[in-house]
Each structure stands twice: as structure tokens, then as C-alpha cells.
Design an enzyme around this catalytic site. Structure first.
Site, short mmCIF file in Angstrom:
data_model
loop_
_atom_site.label_atom_id
_atom_site.label_comp_id
_atom_site.label_asym_id
_atom_site.label_seq_id
_atom_site.Cartn_x
_atom_site.Cartn_y
_atom_site.Cartn_z
N ASP A 135 1.80 4.77 -8.69
CA ASP A 135 0.60 4.16 -8.13
C ASP A 135 -0.45 5.24 -7.87
O ASP A 135 -0.17 6.21 -7.17
CB ASP A 135 0.94 3.43 -6.82
CG ASP A 135 -0.14 2.42 -6.45
OD1 ASP A 135 -0.94 2.04 -7.32
OD2 ASP A 135 -0.17 2.01 -5.27
N HIS A 142 -12.44 3.04 -1.91
CA HIS A 142 -11.23 2.73 -1.14
C HIS A 142 -10.72 3.96 -0.40
O HIS A 142 -10.42 3.90 0.79
CB HIS A 142 -10.14 2.19 -2.08
CG HIS A 142 -8.80 2.01 -1.40
ND1 HIS A 142 -8.58 1.07 -0.42
CD2 HIS A 142 -7.62 2.66 -1.55
CE1 HIS A 142 -7.32 1.14 -0.01
NE2 HIS A 142 -6.72 2.11 -0.67
N GLU A 208 -3.18 -5.34 -1.89
CA GLU A 208 -4.07 -4.35 -2.49
C GLU A 208 -4.48 -4.89 -3.84
O GLU A 208 -3.63 -5.19 -4.68
CB GLU A 208 -3.38 -2.98 -2.62
CG GLU A 208 -3.21 -2.32 -1.26
CD GLU A 208 -2.74 -0.87 -1.33
OE1 GLU A 208 -1.98 -0.53 -2.24
OE2 GLU A 208 -3.15 -0.09 -0.45
N ASP A 242 -0.45 -5.03 -4.98
CA ASP A 242 0.48 -4.06 -4.40
C ASP A 242 0.58 -4.31 -2.89
O ASP A 242 -0.11 -3.68 -2.09
CB ASP A 242 -0.02 -2.64 -4.70
CG ASP A 242 1.04 -1.61 -4.41
OD1 ASP A 242 2.23 -1.95 -4.42
OD2 ASP A 242 0.67 -0.44 -4.18
N TYR A 253 3.58 7.54 7.09
CA TYR A 253 3.04 8.14 5.86
C TYR A 253 2.85 9.65 5.91
O TYR A 253 2.67 10.29 4.88
CB TYR A 253 1.75 7.43 5.42
CG TYR A 253 0.46 7.97 5.98
CD1 TYR A 253 0.08 7.68 7.28
CD2 TYR A 253 -0.38 8.76 5.21
CE1 TYR A 253 -1.10 8.16 7.80
CE2 TYR A 253 -1.58 9.26 5.73
CZ TYR A 253 -1.93 8.95 7.02
OH TYR A 253 -3.09 9.43 7.52
N LYS A 262 5.29 0.20 1.27
CA LYS A 262 4.76 -0.16 -0.05
C LYS A 262 5.81 -0.70 -1.00
O LYS A 262 5.46 -1.31 -2.01
CB LYS A 262 4.14 1.09 -0.70
CG LYS A 262 2.98 1.68 0.07
CD LYS A 262 1.71 0.93 -0.21
CE LYS A 262 0.54 1.68 0.38
NZ LYS A 262 -0.73 1.05 0.02
N THR A 359 -5.96 0.59 -5.07
CA THR A 359 -6.85 -0.48 -4.62
C THR A 359 -8.25 -0.29 -5.19
O THR A 359 -8.79 0.82 -5.16
CB THR A 359 -6.92 -0.48 -3.08
OG1 THR A 359 -5.59 -0.56 -2.59
CG2 THR A 359 -7.74 -1.63 -2.56
#
Ligand code: CA
Length: 428
Positions: A135, A142, A208, A242, A253, A262, A359
């Protein structure tokens, strides 16, 4: 090889409704199960699903070098492996078979009976066995919006962002086709103002708006794909939702990026629209002058695609409300740049790998590609047509994404990816 399939003046003997995403110039590829429980590779014209396995058995692909069971498989991986020349020969041939001036299949009722199905009578599957899923994070708008919210409004873009098509390795095991519902994930979050995490259902489930491209076996281990050749290894594109859990993401994260926020679900549209079919819709991407990318990422010409994108939410048993209109051409990094960067260190890419764009947010607030941005972290709820409000996605909501290209002559579309959010999983 000429893309005769793209001839905008061509008409099909199959009825194609006005504004269909699937005129004879599209010829996408997918996998479906027929009413008789047969799985096959197929294409779509108008509202008809076409069994390419049956067409091959009836010799309609004579003269094209294909293994005997090429289309009688449950994934497109082998076909994609055959490479661009084969994709083009097959697409051109399908256009020819369904051309209004060609009586061969048109006037053969017996053949038509085994080849053509109403789209409502087939069940779409995942089109490829996705070995690896990557990804990217390639929309400047974004990345800027998220940087403002999660980090520092004054330095929203991290210093590497304008130099690297930033991405991470996702997980393919929870990628599902349109129509398959998705459970709200459980996980760890740190409630606002607290110092200790709690466990429970995510309270900030988001979509997303992305597109994804599907590759062929592009290289051997160690071999980079030059940016100028990268498009030759891209078979086509799908719409990609997503799914993301923002509260889980926020807590987990740092330092290695998103993990469980995710990988609980991503949904794809079932028809892969080939890069060849999108050829008339090339566009210029954003300027890349300040700074200029490093040499291995520099490209001449038009490598963005003008694909109109839309997101709608439909509450349980309710009408849908369109909440965003974006465009794939807003992406800062092109697919070719993403693939060139992905392989510049020698990383191997296989047939059926899926690369998410990240995104896709546009420049205006009504073109943002996630609830996180549309409601600015939940501060400005969206109003739906039934009067209810949404900060994030609620149980029972269906998220629908659509995408199409349009010029004066034709419309080439992706159909939709639509999936419903269910309450957290529980064992019956
Ligand atoms: Ca994503």
C-alpha cells in the site's frame, strides 16, 4: 500492436445501456461462478458476463497461443503471466467476436447459451490470487491532511515524502471482493486523556478511497524495473476500499507504521480494467519540480489517468448519500514511479501482486478520500440524506465506491466496490 479493441466507433451486438461502465471498448477481466457452480474467467459487456473458458473451448481464440485451460481457472494469474502481448491479442479478439458486424457468435444460439450470462446470475470472485499486497501513500493532499491531524500542522509532510513514493507491505489474506461484509475490528486503543490502553471494538472505523494496480511477473530477484518500462508490467486496475481503524492506528503506528489498524479488511471491485482500456484517459499528474525526483523516478509524458471517483454511504435499509468526489489524477506519484521505486532495491514482483495507491484525496474538502479527513477527525460530522450524522462508519452502513472515465466518445468504468460493516465478530 494496435489496440483495435479501443476503437470508439465499435458497437456490440449485445445491448449496452446508456452510461454503462462496460461498453465493448472496456473488456475487463474477472472470475465468476455460474448458476451451475462452474468457476471461470470472464469478461463483461453491458450487463452480460461472458465465459471466456467456454469461448476458448468453442475455438473462438484460435490462432492465439494459449494453454488449453487458460480461461478455465479460478484466478487470472497465469493469463497475466503471459504478458502484455497476449492480453492485447485476447482483448482485440473479444472485441472482434462481439462486434455488431461479426455474425460468428451473434447468430449461433447454441454457443451463446453457454457463453453469455446475465450479470445477476453470476457470483463474482477475487480476480487474482494476491501473493503480496503493498500500500502506497501517494496523495499529497491526503498525506498533508493526515500529517496536520496526527502530527504537526506546520510541517505536515515528512521530509522524505516528496522524494520517495512512501509505502508499506500489507497483507493479502483479508482482501475480499465487493459484496463481502466486513466486521468491525477489536483492538487496543488509548482513549483521549488516558495513559493506559483499553481493549475493545474500534470506535473509529473508516474507509480509504483507493485504486490498486495488479502486476505481472515483472522481474527476477535483484533486478530493478526502470520507470520507463514499468507500465508494461501493469495489467490493470481495480477500485480499492482499504478499511482502516483510526483509533487503533493512532496508538500502534509509531515506530513501524500501521499494523492491525489496516489488515482486518480491504475490499476490491471484481473487474480488472486493463491499462490498455484506460489509454484514452491519460492525463498530466501534479508538477514534480520542487523538488525534482531522483533520476530513477523521473518520467516524461503523461502517466496519470483521469478517473472520476465517488464514495457513498448507505445506512442499513436506507438510501445512499454521496459524501466525496475525487479523481485518480490527483496522485502525486504515478503507478510507474511506484513500481520503479518498489523494485529499485531488487525486490521481486509477481503476477497477481496488488499495489494500493493510498487514499486519494483531492484539493477541496468535498474531494477527501476518508472519513478522517471529511469530518476532520470527527470534529465536523457529515449529514446523510436520512438526517442522521456520521463521524465514522457505523455498524450496518454500506460503503460504496465507484469510478469511471469519460470523454466525448466513450465511458470506461470499474463498476463498484460495495461492502457493509458488521458488528464485531462473535462465535455463534
Ligand atoms: Ca491505505
Amino acid at each position: 500492436m494496435t489496440l483495435t479493441a479501443n476503437d470508439p466507433s465499435r458497437k456490440s451486438w449485445l445491448n449496452v445501456p446508456q452510461d454503462s461502465d462496460f461498453p465493448i471498448q472496456n473488456i475487463p477481466f474477472g472470475v465468476f461462478i455460474t448458476k451451475d457452480d462452474v468457476i471461470t474467467i470472464g469478461t463483461r459487456i453491458g450487463n452480460y458476463a461472458i465465459d471466456l473458458g467456454a469461448l476458448q473451448q468453442l475455438n473462438y481464440f484460435e490462432g492465439i497461443e494459449l494453454t488449453d485451460d487458460m480461461f478455465m481457472q479460478d484466478t487470472l494469474n497465469d493469463f497475466i503471466s503471459d504478458g502484455k502481448k497476449t492480453w492485447r491479442l485476447v482483448r482485440n479478439r473479444i472485441a472482434d467476436i462481439f462486434d455488431s458486424n461479426n455474425p460468428e457468435l451473434r447468430d449461433n444460439d447454441k454457443h451463446k447459451e453457454v457463453v453469455i450470462f446475465n450479470i445477476e446470475d453470476v457470483e463474482m470472485q477475487l480476480p487474482v490470487l494476491i501473493g503480496d499486497y503493498t500500500d502506497f501513500y501517494s496523495s499529497r493532499e491526503h498525506a498533508t491532511n493526515v500529517g496536520k491531524m496526527f502530527r504537526d500542522p506546520d510541517n505536515a509532510l515528512l521530509p522524505n515524502w516528496l522524494h520517495i513514493p512512501v509505502g508499506y507491505h500489507g497483507r493479502s489474506s483479508t482482501i475480499v471482493p465487493s459484496g463481502i461484509p466486513v466486521h468491525r475490528p477489536n483492538g487496543q486503543t488509548l482513549p483521549p486523556g488516558e495513559t493506559q490502553p483499553v481493549f475493545g471494538p474500534s470506535k473509529r472505523v473508516d474507509f480509504e478511497l483507493e485504486m490498486a494496480f495488479i502486476t505481472t511477473d515483472a522481474n527476477i530477484m535483484g533486478e530493478p524495473i526502470p520507470v520507463d518500462e514499468a507500465e508494461d508490467h501493469i495489467f490493470g486496475m481495480v477500485l480499492f476500499n482499504d478499511w482502516s481503524a483510526r483509533d487503533i492506528q493512532k496508538w500502534e503506528y509509531v515506530p513501524l507504521g500501521p499494523f492491525l489498524a489496516k489488515n482486518f479488511a480491504s475490499s476490491v471491485s471484481p473487474w480488472i480494467v486493463t491499462l490498455d482500456a484506460l489509454e484514452p484517459f491519460r492525463a498530466s499528474g501534479p508538477e514534480q519540480n520542487d523538488p525534482k525526483p531522483l533520476e530513477y523516478l523521473q518520467q516524461e509524458g503523461e502517466h496519470a489517468f483521469d478517473i472520476k471517483l465517488q464514495v457513498a454511504i448507505a445506512p442499513e435499509d436506507g438510501e445512499e448519500t454521496v459524501i466525496s468526489n475525487s479523481n485518480f489524477k490527483y496522485m502525486y506519484w504515478s503507478m510507474a514511479q511506484q513500481l520503479a521505486h518498489h523494485t529499485v532495491n531488487g525486490c521481486r514482483v509477481n503476477s497477481g501482486d496488488l499495489m494500493g495507491s493510498g487514499t486519494i484525496s483531492g484539493p477541496t474538502p468535498d474531494s477527501f478520500g476518508s472519513m478522517l479527513e471529511l469530518t476532520w477527525g470527527g470534529q465536523n460530522p457529515l449529514k446523510l440524506s436520512d438526517g442522521t450524522e456520521r463521524k465514522f462508519i457505523e455498524d450496518g452502513d454500506t460503503v460504496i465506491m465507484r469510478g469511471y472515465c469519460q470523454n466525448d466518445n466513450i465511458r470506461i468504468g470499474f463498476g463498484e466496490v460495495s461492502s457493509k460493516l458488521l458488528p464485531p465478530f462473535s462465535k455463534k
